[in-house]
Scaffold this motif. Structure first.
Motif, PDB file in Angstrom:
ATOM      1  N   MET A 228     -22.711  -0.620  55.545  1.00 51.52           N
ATOM      2  CA  MET A 228     -22.247  -1.714  56.402  1.00 51.52           C
ATOM      3  C   MET A 228     -21.847  -2.939  55.589  1.00 51.52           C
ATOM      4  O   MET A 228     -21.231  -3.857  56.107  1.00 51.52           O
ATOM      5  CB  MET A 228     -23.361  -2.127  57.373  1.00 51.52           C
ATOM      6  CG  MET A 228     -23.838  -1.043  58.292  1.00 51.52           C
ATOM      7  SD  MET A 228     -25.207  -1.663  59.295  1.00 51.52           S
ATOM      8  CE  MET A 228     -25.497  -0.261  60.344  1.00 51.52           C
ATOM      9  N   ILE A 229     -22.259  -2.956  54.316  1.00 50.98           N
ATOM     10  CA  ILE A 229     -22.077  -4.123  53.465  1.00 50.98           C
ATOM     11  C   ILE A 229     -21.197  -3.757  52.274  1.00 50.98           C
ATOM     12  O   ILE A 229     -21.374  -2.710  51.654  1.00 50.98           O
ATOM     13  CB  ILE A 229     -23.433  -4.641  52.946  1.00 50.98           C
ATOM     14  CG1 ILE A 229     -24.337  -5.060  54.098  1.00 50.98           C
ATOM     15  CG2 ILE A 229     -23.239  -5.797  51.965  1.00 50.98           C
ATOM     16  CD1 ILE A 229     -23.912  -6.315  54.803  1.00 50.98           C
ATOM     17  N   ASP A 230     -20.249  -4.652  51.965  1.00 52.95           N
ATOM     18  CA  ASP A 230     -19.427  -4.506  50.772  1.00 52.95           C
ATOM     19  C   ASP A 230     -19.827  -5.599  49.788  1.00 52.95           C
ATOM     20  O   ASP A 230     -19.697  -6.791  50.080  1.00 52.95           O
ATOM     21  CB  ASP A 230     -17.948  -4.636  51.135  1.00 52.95           C
ATOM     22  CG  ASP A 230     -17.035  -4.546  49.914  1.00 52.95           C
ATOM     23  OD1 ASP A 230     -17.526  -4.133  48.843  1.00 52.95           O
ATOM     24  OD2 ASP A 230     -15.848  -4.904  50.043  1.00 52.95           O
ATOM     25  N   THR A 231     -20.361  -5.179  48.648  1.00 50.55           N
ATOM     26  CA  THR A 231     -20.764  -6.154  47.625  1.00 50.55           C
ATOM     27  C   THR A 231     -19.848  -6.095  46.411  1.00 50.55           C
ATOM     28  O   THR A 231     -20.105  -6.741  45.391  1.00 50.55           O
ATOM     29  CB  THR A 231     -22.214  -5.877  47.168  1.00 50.55           C
ATOM     30  OG1 THR A 231     -22.291  -4.531  46.686  1.00 50.55           O
ATOM     31  CG2 THR A 231     -23.188  -6.070  48.311  1.00 50.55           C
ATOM     32  N   GLY A 232     -18.748  -5.343  46.524  1.00 50.26           N
ATOM     33  CA  GLY A 232     -17.864  -5.150  45.380  1.00 50.26           C
ATOM     34  C   GLY A 232     -17.189  -6.423  44.911  1.00 50.26           C
ATOM     35  O   GLY A 232     -16.882  -6.572  43.723  1.00 50.26           O
TER      36      GLY A 232
ATOM     37  N   GLN B  73     -27.286   2.847  60.865  1.00 47.21           N
ATOM     38  CA  GLN B  73     -27.750   2.585  59.499  1.00 47.21           C
ATOM     39  C   GLN B  73     -28.080   3.855  58.731  1.00 47.21           C
ATOM     40  O   GLN B  73     -27.938   3.897  57.508  1.00 47.21           O
ATOM     41  CB  GLN B  73     -28.971   1.668  59.536  1.00 47.21           C
ATOM     42  CG  GLN B  73     -28.668   0.273  60.061  1.00 47.21           C
ATOM     43  CD  GLN B  73     -29.804  -0.690  59.825  1.00 47.21           C
ATOM     44  OE1 GLN B  73     -30.124  -1.005  58.688  1.00 47.21           O
ATOM     45  NE2 GLN B  73     -30.425  -1.166  60.895  1.00 47.21           N
ATOM     46  N   LEU B  74     -28.547   4.892  59.425  1.00 49.09           N
ATOM     47  CA  LEU B  74     -28.949   6.130  58.753  1.00 49.09           C
ATOM     48  C   LEU B  74     -27.884   7.215  58.894  1.00 49.09           C
ATOM     49  O   LEU B  74     -28.180   8.401  58.837  1.00 49.09           O
ATOM     50  CB  LEU B  74     -30.281   6.633  59.327  1.00 49.09           C
ATOM     51  CG  LEU B  74     -31.470   5.666  59.235  1.00 49.09           C
ATOM     52  CD1 LEU B  74     -32.712   6.293  59.876  1.00 49.09           C
ATOM     53  CD2 LEU B  74     -31.764   5.297  57.788  1.00 49.09           C
TER      54      LEU B  74
ATOM     55  N   SER C  61     -31.110  -7.421  52.602  1.00 46.78           N
ATOM     56  CA  SER C  61     -31.513  -8.311  53.701  1.00 46.78           C
ATOM     57  C   SER C  61     -30.348  -8.621  54.626  1.00 46.78           C
ATOM     58  O   SER C  61     -30.542  -9.181  55.709  1.00 46.78           O
ATOM     59  CB  SER C  61     -32.093  -9.609  53.134  1.00 46.78           C
ATOM     60  OG  SER C  61     -31.166 -10.249  52.290  1.00 46.78           O
ATOM     61  N   TYR C  62     -29.118  -8.274  54.198  1.00 46.59           N
ATOM     62  CA  TYR C  62     -27.951  -8.543  55.035  1.00 46.59           C
ATOM     63  C   TYR C  62     -27.723  -7.462  56.088  1.00 46.59           C
ATOM     64  O   TYR C  62     -27.020  -7.701  57.081  1.00 46.59           O
ATOM     65  CB  TYR C  62     -26.696  -8.642  54.158  1.00 46.59           C
ATOM     66  CG  TYR C  62     -26.832  -9.616  53.019  1.00 46.59           C
ATOM     67  CD1 TYR C  62     -26.946 -10.979  53.259  1.00 46.59           C
ATOM     68  CD2 TYR C  62     -26.867  -9.170  51.705  1.00 46.59           C
ATOM     69  CE1 TYR C  62     -27.078 -11.872  52.212  1.00 46.59           C
ATOM     70  CE2 TYR C  62     -27.006 -10.053  50.656  1.00 46.59           C
ATOM     71  CZ  TYR C  62     -27.114 -11.408  50.908  1.00 46.59           C
ATOM     72  OH  TYR C  62     -27.255 -12.292  49.880  1.00 46.59           O
ATOM     73  N   HIS C  63     -28.279  -6.293  55.882  1.00 49.08           N
ATOM     74  CA  HIS C  63     -27.999  -5.186  56.801  1.00 49.08           C
ATOM     75  C   HIS C  63     -28.338  -5.493  58.259  1.00 49.08           C
ATOM     76  O   HIS C  63     -27.554  -5.156  59.154  1.00 49.08           O
ATOM     77  CB  HIS C  63     -28.704  -3.913  56.321  1.00 49.08           C
ATOM     78  CG  HIS C  63     -27.926  -3.176  55.274  1.00 49.08           C
ATOM     79  ND1 HIS C  63     -27.879  -3.578  53.953  1.00 49.08           N
ATOM     80  CD2 HIS C  63     -27.134  -2.066  55.346  1.00 49.08           C
ATOM     81  CE1 HIS C  63     -27.108  -2.759  53.266  1.00 49.08           C
ATOM     82  NE2 HIS C  63     -26.648  -1.827  54.075  1.00 49.08           N
TER      83      HIS C  63
ATOM     84  N   GLU D 297     -27.431  10.987  51.411  1.00 45.61           N
ATOM     85  CA  GLU D 297     -27.693  10.059  50.313  1.00 45.61           C
ATOM     86  C   GLU D 297     -28.011   8.680  50.878  1.00 45.61           C
ATOM     87  O   GLU D 297     -27.264   8.155  51.709  1.00 45.61           O
ATOM     88  CB  GLU D 297     -26.483   9.974  49.390  1.00 45.61           C
ATOM     89  CG  GLU D 297     -26.690   9.065  48.199  1.00 45.61           C
ATOM     90  CD  GLU D 297     -25.461   8.982  47.317  1.00 45.61           C
ATOM     91  OE1 GLU D 297     -25.449   8.162  46.388  1.00 45.61           O
ATOM     92  OE2 GLU D 297     -24.495   9.740  47.572  1.00 45.61           O
ATOM     93  N   PRO D 298     -29.133   8.074  50.452  1.00 48.78           N
ATOM     94  CA  PRO D 298     -29.509   6.776  51.028  1.00 48.78           C
ATOM     95  C   PRO D 298     -28.616   5.646  50.533  1.00 48.78           C
ATOM     96  O   PRO D 298     -28.232   5.603  49.363  1.00 48.78           O
ATOM     97  CB  PRO D 298     -30.947   6.584  50.535  1.00 48.78           C
ATOM     98  CG  PRO D 298     -31.032   7.379  49.269  1.00 48.78           C
ATOM     99  CD  PRO D 298     -30.134   8.571  49.478  1.00 48.78           C
ATOM    100  N   VAL D 299     -28.294   4.753  51.435  1.00 50.08           N
ATOM    101  CA  VAL D 299     -27.535   3.550  51.099  1.00 50.08           C
ATOM    102  C   VAL D 299     -28.505   2.483  50.616  1.00 50.08           C
ATOM    103  O   VAL D 299     -29.623   2.367  51.128  1.00 50.08           O
ATOM    104  CB  VAL D 299     -26.754   3.049  52.334  1.00 50.08           C
ATOM    105  CG1 VAL D 299     -26.182   1.659  52.099  1.00 50.08           C
ATOM    106  CG2 VAL D 299     -25.650   4.026  52.692  1.00 50.08           C
TER     107      VAL D 299
END
Length: 744
Positions: free
Chosen positions: A524-528, A516-517, A697-699, A691-693
């Motif tokens: 890890m998530i695609d919201t596009g 995650q870091l 809540s899905y991660h 750079e922070p992602v």
């Protein structure tokens, strides 16, 4: 003189930003008189005659003296109390932290004391027993009293004292309620706590602070008609028990403020039962102004080692006077006058994690806030049975500030507890440019553009290593700027069987955090496409995992799912000491209290060639202002205090990574942390954060399958393509199962 609420006039003194009330003193003199206790309560000592030296060993012949030694340091240095009987016998109650030990010895030297007839350790916390190692090395100790706890619970500072007692042939005795002894011919000492038969069994569990403090030794010292009560670090609950069990036996002319005057202790019922003429707070960094104010309203004088330096109490058995090292009665600064006269406010802080306590909260947060805002008191809640977020919501709990990380913030957003503090930032003219941009951006992204709170510490990944194993196999230590290829080369030489023991070169305590870091800021998530979905079965993630897979496939490593577990990896490193390198959060550095005699050091997380100087993403811990807070301004001011240069510098010295960019704060990192002495503490801080992602809540729904996929690849259960594809499919199923209410 100033007016407290209710119109009572008292004298106030101040040192730096902390203040403590001192009653009955002339502003121009260090000598202070108080009313006598015992049979002649109306008799007082004559007025001040001029300054005196509390270390003057010839000034008080034939009298009882009690000296609170003032010790200095960047951190809380603890208690050290020297009592001398009229016939010249000496008792030492506690000796502060290890770093204060030499100062305690110097104080004894000034008093001409070479022999300690009785030494007492009220409880085995480091700020009470640590300095005894120096005392035992320099002085003759005839008898040592302590409470009975399991010695395996304590670190090297405790074991060093026990070892020295044995080496010096000092008899030590466990004592409890009902025990007693004499100091010389005329002074008696009675033990009022711990209760009979409760130790060592009562001291257990994950948080040893509370049970040890609750069962610390309470002593009543009596000379003729006067008694002096020393309740160590007991809390309000134990005070109330003693009020019931001891009753009038508690009455004393002097009361040592329990737990250094912190708000865990000094209940009104206990003060009433003791009925002291004066109270002494023993702490070099903290004085509870609110307690001092309350006591002043009762006509009780208050002294503090932080305010008054070394304090000498002199008694002839009927009358008592107090001699202080520093002047008292100086005027209160205007800002402190204003703060003192503000109405009291109670703020509720909610820790979204668990395993903490009110005491830990006060030591880490509350005491710093009360330095500037003494009118503030606290209620502390955490995410545990009976006070889960669901319980708190159902009970309509009035929460002001949440202490949280990104994962905890998702729970708050689900219940609409998150808020925007931008208006308060403008109102109080907060300079956000002081903050590390990555830490602040992590909070903003979690708030979906809103600034929901202020970060106060930031954690990241680091590489810890066992120097003894590197020395054993002749491998150079890791260095800042190491690449992952360098790490592999060292791990290859360190993964070897020797003398029947299998040694391994590399491991990770936090596999999920390594994902995650990640320094590439891969999401890890695609919201596009609108609806969120997992995005890990791709070449960037496959390439990233292939960096670490060879480290666990070295000949002889024999990785299994059980061995790959984070706890198992950590045990190989700190317990078995057969693992040479461990990736872990920089906040999880080995503590000597739990890992004694471990020769470790640290270096930044190894670098990727196309990401030079970049560490992991920041794992930010922050204060989130509750949307339901009834004290928004006061809560925000508390948050501002915790992110001030002064407090962040002190936290940095203790080894807590700061969120501020000020170079002097970074340079101070770890300087007051005993566990970091001799270590490359500065390397626990990355040169730059990735750079922070934006966390959602899905991660967690993706992190778990991804970690399993990594283990499957390492153990050969699946190839990389299959493992990542299966993990992505499982993550998408888990995401789809989440209800709409959770999709914020």
């Amino acid at each position: 003189m100033i007016k407290l609420p209710g119109g009572k006039a008292v004298r106030i003194a101040i040192v730096a930003l902390l203040t403590v009330l001192i009653a009955g003193a002339a502003a121009a003199c260090t000598r202070t008189s108080v009313k006598e206790a015992g049979k002649m309560p109306d008799q007082t000592v004559s007025g001040p005659k001029g300054p005196e030296d509390p270390f003057d060993k010839e000034a008080y012949p034939g009298q009882l003296t009690i000296r609170y030694l003032s010790t200095n340091g960047d951190i809380h240095t603890g208690d050290a109390i020297v009592i001398q009987s009229p016939d010249g016998k000496t008792m030492l109650i506690d000796a502060g932290v290890p770093e204060a030990g030499k100062q305690v010895v110097a104080g004894l030297d000034r008093l001409g004391i070479d022999t300690i007839d009785i030494a007492v350790n009220t409880h085995p916390h480091i700020d009470h027993i640590g300095g005894f190692a120096s005392v035992l090395a320099a002085k003759t100790v005839k008898q040592f009293y302590m409470i009975h706890t399991n010695s395996s619970l304590w670190g090297s500072y405790y074991k060093d004292v026990i070892r020295l007692l044995a080496q010096r042939g000092v008899e030590f005795t466990y004592v409890e309620e009902g025990a007693g002894f004499r100091l010389g011919k005329d002074v008696s000492v009675e033990v009022l706590s711990p209760a009979k038969g409760v130790l060592p069994g009562a001291v257990q569990g994950p948080d040893l602070h509370v049970p040890v403090n609750m069962n610390s030794m309470v002593l009543k010292v009596t000379y003729r008609d006067q008694s002096f009560l020393f309740p160590a670090d007991i809390y309000v609950e134990r005070e109330r028990e003693l009020v019931k069990s001891a009753g009038d036996k508690l009455k004393s002319v002097m009361l040592h403020a329990a737990h250094h005057g912190l708000t865990t202790s000094s209940s009104p019922e206990f003060i009433d039962a003791v009925s002291p003429q004066f109270v002494v707070m023993s702490s070099n960094v903290y004085s509870n102004l609110k307690l001092a104010s309350d006591l002043a309203k009762r006509g009780i004088a208050v002294y503090s080692t932080m305010e008054n330096g070394t304090i000498c109490i002199v008694s002839d058995g009927k009358k008592t006077r107090v001699v202080t090292e520093k002047r008292n009665g100086e005027p209160l600064a205007p800002q402190q006058q204003q703060q003192l006269q503000r109405p009291p406010v109670r703020l509720t802080f909610y820790y979204v994690g668990s395993g903490s306590s009110y005491e830990i909260f006060m030591d880490s947060h509350g005491k710093f806030i009360q330095r500037k805002y003494p009118n503030v008191s606290f209620r502390f809640l955490q995410n545990e049975k009976g006070t889960t977020p669901g319980d708190a919501a159902a009970a309509g709990a009035d929460i002001d500030v949440f202490i949280t990380t990104n994962s905890g913030m998702t729970l708050l957003k689900e219940r609409k507890w998150d808020s925007d503090i931008s208006d308060l930032v403008r109102k109080y003219n907060v300079d956000l440019d002081r903050f590390d941009s990555g830490a602040l951006e992590a909070v903003r992204r979690m708030g979906e553009g809103k600034l929901t709170g202020l970060p106060f510490r930031v954690n990241s990944l680091a590489l810890f290593y066992n120097k003894s194993l590197f020395d054993k196999f002749g491998v150079p230590y890791p260095q800042a700027g190491w690449s992952w290829d360098d790490t592999y080369a060292a791990a290859k030489r360190l993964t070897v069987q020797d003398g029947g023991t299998m040694y391994r070169g590399f491991g990770t305590r936090t596999l999920g955090s390594l994902m995650q870091l990640n320094p590439y800021s891969y999401n890890m998530i695609d919201t596009g496409s609108g609806l969120p979905k997992a995005a890990i079965a791709n070449e960037p993630w496959k390439r990233y995992l292939n960096t670490f897979i060879p480290l666990f496939r070295l000949p002889g490593y024999n990785a299994t799912p059980a061995l790959m577990d984070g706890t198992a990896q950590n045990n190989l490193f700190v317990k078995d000491r057969t693992l040479a390198m461990l990736v872990s959060m920089n906040s999880d550095y080995p503590r000597s209290q739990f890992v004694p005699k471990f020769d470790w050091d640290v270096t930044p997380l190894p670098e990727f060639p196309d990401r030079p100087g970049v560490g992991s993403q920041p794992d930010v811990v922050y204060y989130a202002l509750s949307a339901t807070s009834k004290h928004r301004d006061e809560a925000f001011q508390a948050m501002m205090q915790m992110t001030s240069d002064e407090v962040q510098t002190e936290l940095s010295k203790q080894g807590i990574p700061s969120v501020l960019k000020l170079p002097s704060i970074r340079a101070a990192f770890g300087s007051a942390n005993a566990d970091m002495k001799g270590k490359q503490a500065e390397l626990l801080l990355p040169a730059a954060y990735a750079e922070p992602v934006a966390y959602t809540s899905y991660h967690p729904k993706v992190a778990a399958p991804l970690s399993k996929a990594f283990t499957d690849i390492v153990t050969g259960t699946k190839d990389a393509d299959t493992a990542l594809r299966d993990a992505e499919n499982q993550a998408n199923k888990d995401i789809a199962s989440m209800t709409g209410a959770n999709r914020r």
